[in-house]
Write a protein that holds these residues in place. Structure first.
Motif, PDB file in Angstrom:
ATOM      1  N   GLN A  93       9.906  -3.836   2.881  1.00  0.00           N
ATOM      2  CA  GLN A  93       9.880  -2.375   2.890  1.00  0.00           C
ATOM      3  C   GLN A  93       8.476  -1.862   3.162  1.00  0.00           C
ATOM      4  O   GLN A  93       8.258  -0.982   4.009  1.00  0.00           O
ATOM      5  CB  GLN A  93      10.389  -1.830   1.546  1.00  0.00           C
ATOM      6  CG  GLN A  93      10.068  -0.365   1.269  1.00  0.00           C
ATOM      7  CD  GLN A  93      10.908   0.595   2.071  1.00  0.00           C
ATOM      8  OE1 GLN A  93      12.068   0.300   2.366  1.00  0.00           O
ATOM      9  NE2 GLN A  93      10.351   1.755   2.420  1.00  0.00           N
ATOM     10  N   VAL A  94       7.497  -2.410   2.458  1.00  0.00           N
ATOM     11  CA  VAL A  94       6.119  -1.945   2.610  1.00  0.00           C
ATOM     12  C   VAL A  94       5.587  -2.278   3.999  1.00  0.00           C
ATOM     13  O   VAL A  94       4.891  -1.475   4.627  1.00  0.00           O
ATOM     14  CB  VAL A  94       5.217  -2.527   1.507  1.00  0.00           C
ATOM     15  CG1 VAL A  94       3.757  -2.151   1.731  1.00  0.00           C
ATOM     16  CG2 VAL A  94       5.677  -2.038   0.132  1.00  0.00           C
ATOM     17  N   ARG A  95       5.917  -3.463   4.493  1.00  0.00           N
ATOM     18  CA  ARG A  95       5.489  -3.828   5.850  1.00  0.00           C
ATOM     19  C   ARG A  95       6.039  -2.837   6.866  1.00  0.00           C
ATOM     20  O   ARG A  95       5.355  -2.454   7.820  1.00  0.00           O
ATOM     21  CB  ARG A  95       5.948  -5.243   6.211  1.00  0.00           C
ATOM     22  CG  ARG A  95       5.078  -6.343   5.656  1.00  0.00           C
ATOM     23  CD  ARG A  95       5.273  -7.640   6.441  1.00  0.00           C
ATOM     24  NE  ARG A  95       6.660  -8.027   6.584  1.00  0.00           N
ATOM     25  CZ  ARG A  95       7.345  -8.745   5.700  1.00  0.00           C
ATOM     26  NH1 ARG A  95       6.750  -9.150   4.589  1.00  0.00           N
ATOM     27  NH2 ARG A  95       8.609  -9.063   5.917  1.00  0.00           N
ATOM     28  N   GLY A  96       7.286  -2.428   6.669  1.00  0.00           N
ATOM     29  CA  GLY A  96       7.880  -1.448   7.574  1.00  0.00           C
ATOM     30  C   GLY A  96       7.113  -0.136   7.558  1.00  0.00           C
ATOM     31  O   GLY A  96       6.839   0.456   8.606  1.00  0.00           O
ATOM     32  N   ASN A  97       6.737   0.329   6.348  1.00  0.00           N
ATOM     33  CA  ASN A  97       5.950   1.555   6.235  1.00  0.00           C
ATOM     34  C   ASN A  97       4.611   1.420   6.954  1.00  0.00           C
ATOM     35  O   ASN A  97       4.193   2.307   7.709  1.00  0.00           O
ATOM     36  CB  ASN A  97       5.700   1.895   4.764  1.00  0.00           C
ATOM     37  CG  ASN A  97       6.923   2.458   4.068  1.00  0.00           C
ATOM     38  OD1 ASN A  97       7.890   2.863   4.714  1.00  0.00           O
ATOM     39  ND2 ASN A  97       6.889   2.493   2.752  1.00  0.00           N
ATOM     40  N   VAL A  98       3.931   0.302   6.715  1.00  0.00           N
ATOM     41  CA  VAL A  98       2.612   0.096   7.306  1.00  0.00           C
ATOM     42  C   VAL A  98       2.713   0.024   8.830  1.00  0.00           C
ATOM     43  O   VAL A  98       1.869   0.577   9.547  1.00  0.00           O
ATOM     44  CB  VAL A  98       1.938  -1.159   6.712  1.00  0.00           C
ATOM     45  CG1 VAL A  98       0.648  -1.486   7.470  1.00  0.00           C
ATOM     46  CG2 VAL A  98       1.645  -0.964   5.231  1.00  0.00           C
ATOM     47  N   ASP A  99       3.732  -0.661   9.335  1.00  0.00           N
ATOM     48  CA  ASP A  99       3.927  -0.744  10.790  1.00  0.00           C
ATOM     49  C   ASP A  99       4.049   0.647  11.407  1.00  0.00           C
ATOM     50  O   ASP A  99       3.453   0.936  12.450  1.00  0.00           O
ATOM     51  CB  ASP A  99       5.177  -1.560  11.120  1.00  0.00           C
ATOM     52  CG  ASP A  99       4.968  -3.057  10.931  1.00  0.00           C
ATOM     53  OD1 ASP A  99       3.793  -3.473  10.869  1.00  0.00           O
ATOM     54  OD2 ASP A  99       5.975  -3.785  10.850  1.00  0.00           O
ATOM     55  N   VAL A 100       4.848   1.505  10.755  1.00  0.00           N
ATOM     56  CA  VAL A 100       5.031   2.867  11.264  1.00  0.00           C
ATOM     57  C   VAL A 100       3.714   3.629  11.230  1.00  0.00           C
ATOM     58  O   VAL A 100       3.315   4.265  12.209  1.00  0.00           O
ATOM     59  CB  VAL A 100       6.107   3.615  10.446  1.00  0.00           C
ATOM     60  CG1 VAL A 100       6.131   5.099  10.815  1.00  0.00           C
ATOM     61  CG2 VAL A 100       7.483   3.003  10.692  1.00  0.00           C
ATOM     62  N   LEU A 142      -0.890  -8.426   5.848  1.00  0.00           N
ATOM     63  CA  LEU A 142       0.458  -7.870   5.993  1.00  0.00           C
ATOM     64  C   LEU A 142       1.526  -8.817   5.466  1.00  0.00           C
ATOM     65  O   LEU A 142       2.538  -8.396   4.909  1.00  0.00           O
ATOM     66  CB  LEU A 142       0.744  -7.556   7.464  1.00  0.00           C
ATOM     67  CG  LEU A 142       0.287  -6.195   7.999  1.00  0.00           C
ATOM     68  CD1 LEU A 142       0.522  -6.123   9.496  1.00  0.00           C
ATOM     69  CD2 LEU A 142       1.027  -5.077   7.295  1.00  0.00           C
ATOM     70  N   ALA A 143       1.314 -10.123   5.636  1.00  0.00           N
ATOM     71  CA  ALA A 143       2.327 -11.105   5.242  1.00  0.00           C
ATOM     72  C   ALA A 143       2.588 -11.095   3.746  1.00  0.00           C
ATOM     73  O   ALA A 143       3.670 -11.497   3.295  1.00  0.00           O
ATOM     74  CB  ALA A 143       1.894 -12.501   5.682  1.00  0.00           C
ATOM     75  N   ALA A 144       1.621 -10.622   2.959  1.00  0.00           N
ATOM     76  CA  ALA A 144       1.776 -10.613   1.509  1.00  0.00           C
ATOM     77  C   ALA A 144       2.608  -9.433   1.015  1.00  0.00           C
ATOM     78  O   ALA A 144       2.970  -9.374  -0.164  1.00  0.00           O
ATOM     79  CB  ALA A 144       0.401 -10.592   0.838  1.00  0.00           C
ATOM     80  N   LEU A 145       2.933  -8.510   1.912  1.00  0.00           N
ATOM     81  CA  LEU A 145       3.654  -7.300   1.519  1.00  0.00           C
ATOM     82  C   LEU A 145       5.163  -7.516   1.589  1.00  0.00           C
ATOM     83  O   LEU A 145       5.661  -8.369   2.318  1.00  0.00           O
ATOM     84  CB  LEU A 145       3.265  -6.144   2.438  1.00  0.00           C
ATOM     85  CG  LEU A 145       1.762  -5.821   2.533  1.00  0.00           C
ATOM     86  CD1 LEU A 145       1.534  -4.689   3.531  1.00  0.00           C
ATOM     87  CD2 LEU A 145       1.195  -5.456   1.168  1.00  0.00           C
ATOM     88  N   SER A 146       5.883  -6.711   0.829  1.00  0.00           N
ATOM     89  CA  SER A 146       7.343  -6.756   0.894  1.00  0.00           C
ATOM     90  C   SER A 146       7.817  -6.231   2.242  1.00  0.00           C
ATOM     91  O   SER A 146       7.068  -5.560   2.970  1.00  0.00           O
ATOM     92  CB  SER A 146       7.946  -5.904  -0.229  1.00  0.00           C
ATOM     93  OG  SER A 146       7.700  -4.530   0.009  1.00  0.00           O
TER      94      SER A 146
END
Length: 440
Positions: A236-243, A230-234
């Motif tokens: 915005q993308v981390r937010g999507n993945v969290d949701v 997860l740390a390698a993601l932007s």
């Protein structure tokens, strides 16, 4: 002398380009915005979901440009039908093509043309009241619907199908469409992507909105939304993945509809004999950055499958077109002598609505640096009059708007309800036009 420019297409790209020409030119400029439909604003009117009123408010900005001195709206005028490229070049010093990306990309799998297999573009046009799509185009009589694609358009279509008619009543959805949405038999929705959650093209705001639907349980599968780093993601993308990962732990609450967001599945066949009965998918994984099949298959039953894997432009009569990129070849907006391009037709379907502003500004700079006024001597008004073509003026468009506001008031529905089809629009503007003067 006055520089005279024709812009073909009245969506954001075309209107932003008109604005840039007015602002950047050192001398006087006249811009005619030609549009094949009776209405302006392109995807702002016919692409933005009706429940996204904040985005639709961009029309207010575009309106001010169309109301600027030196700008005319000529609706109901189609390139190739009413006027040719050569004729436009005879009437204007320069022509700018801004017709966007009007059709969907295909899946390229067996069964794609079965009845019940449709394009998301058609569905969006339907609920947005586009004149090219009749109100009876969709019956929504399938209980299971598969939407292939994990971008904002896919989110829009599943959200509209998951909402109740009551939730959409205050929007500008045409009354005929609202009635069909109220009678919808859709109960289970499946939104499917061939890559992982970290590759989805959602915006975080739209994704969160999807999870807040009051009438649908929205779920994901834990193994499909797992991400190793997860740390390698932007952000915005981390937010999507969290949701998406949060939805994997949800317990269905028994709401009327259920939406499953799926990943790592690519369609290999649309199943059915006389109409769609399901979609066969192959499980995927990444190998050297490419999506490859694993040989593991899954079938999702469905009475409707909707492809939402991107838009593409179509060639305009007499205008150069690259079938590989599906764009008009250009250098900083220049196509060839006195011909220019802006928007998705120029760069492909990328960016957001606002991206067209800088794009149009670049094309305007290129045009103004090269084109001198007074090259063309013809008049489009004379040409169209000789052919019996009466353009829809901006004042006519205001009459259509007024009729839509009046319809909303009579139905006790919000601020506006869209008229459906050209006949209804043309009838509204005829009633709004002054009667022709009688000769004594």
């Amino acid at each position: 002398m006055t520089l005279r420019v024709a812009i073909v297409g009245s969506g954001p790209a075309g209107i932003y380009t008109a604005e840039a020409l007015l602002k950047q030119s050192a001398g006087p400029v006249e811009v005619d915005v030609l549009e094949r439909l009776p209405t302006p604003y392109g995807l702002v009117r016919y692409g933005v979901a009706p429940d996204h009123t904040s985005i639709k408010s961009i029309a207010g900005y575009l309106r001010r440009v169309l109301e600027s001195p030196g700008v005319r709206f000529l609706g109901g005028v189609e390139l190739g039908r009413d006027v040719t490229v050569e004729e436009l070049l005879g009437c204007y010093d320069a022509v700018v093509y801004c017709t966007g990306a009007m059709v969907d990309r295909r899946l390229g799998v067996p069964g794609e043309d079965l009845p019940g297999s449709v394009a998301a573009t058609d569905f969006v046009n339907w609920y947005c009241g586009h004149p090219d799509v009749p109100p009876d185009r969709f019956a929504l009589d399938a209980e299971d619907v598969v939407v292939i694609g994990v971008g904002n358009v896919a989110v829009d279509v599943v959200r509209i199908m998951a909402k109740t008619a009551a939730e959409l009543r205050e929007t500008d959805v045409p009354e005929e469409v609202l009635e069909r949405l109220a009678a919808s038999r859709v109960r289970r929705l499946h939104m499917v992507g061939r890559r992982g959650a970290e590759h989805a093209k959602f915006t975080l705001k739209e994704l969160r909105e999807l999870g807040e639907l009051g009438g649908a349980d929205v779920l994901t599968f834990p193994e499909e939304v797992k991400v190793d780093d997860l740390a390698a993601l932007s952000r915005q993308v981390r937010g999507n993945v969290d949701v998406l990962q949060g939805w994997a732990s949800r317990v269905p609450a028994g709401r009327p509809r259920r939406l499953e967001v799926r990943f790592w599945l690519r369609p290999v066949e649309v199943l059915g004999d006389s109409r769609v009965e399901g979609v066969r998918f192959e499980r995927t994984r990444l190998e050297d950055g490419r999506v490859v099949g694993t040989g593991e298959f899954e079938t999702i039953p469905a009475g409707m499958v909707m492809r939402s894997v991107g838009y593409q432009s179509v060639a305009l009569p007499g205008v150069p077109f690259d079938t590989a990129s599906m764009t008009v070849p250009n250098v900083a907006g220049k196509v060839t002598d006195r011909q220019y391009v802006a928007g998705w037709l120029k760069r492909g379907p990328t960016g957001v609505i606002g991206t067209n502003k800088s794009d149009g500004a670049e094309t305007a700079r290129t045009l103004l640096a090269e084109v001198k006024p007074g090259v063309a001597g013809g008049r489009i008004d004379d040409l169209l009059r000789a052919r019996g073509v009466r353009p829809v003026t901006y004042e006519d468009w205001l009459a259509i708007e007024a009729a839509e506001s009046g319809l909303a008031e009579s139905l006790k529905r919000g601020e506006r309800v869209k008229l459906v089809g050209r006949p209804a629009m043309l009838d509204a503007l005829r009633r709004g036009r002054p009667a022709p003067e009688r000769t004594p």
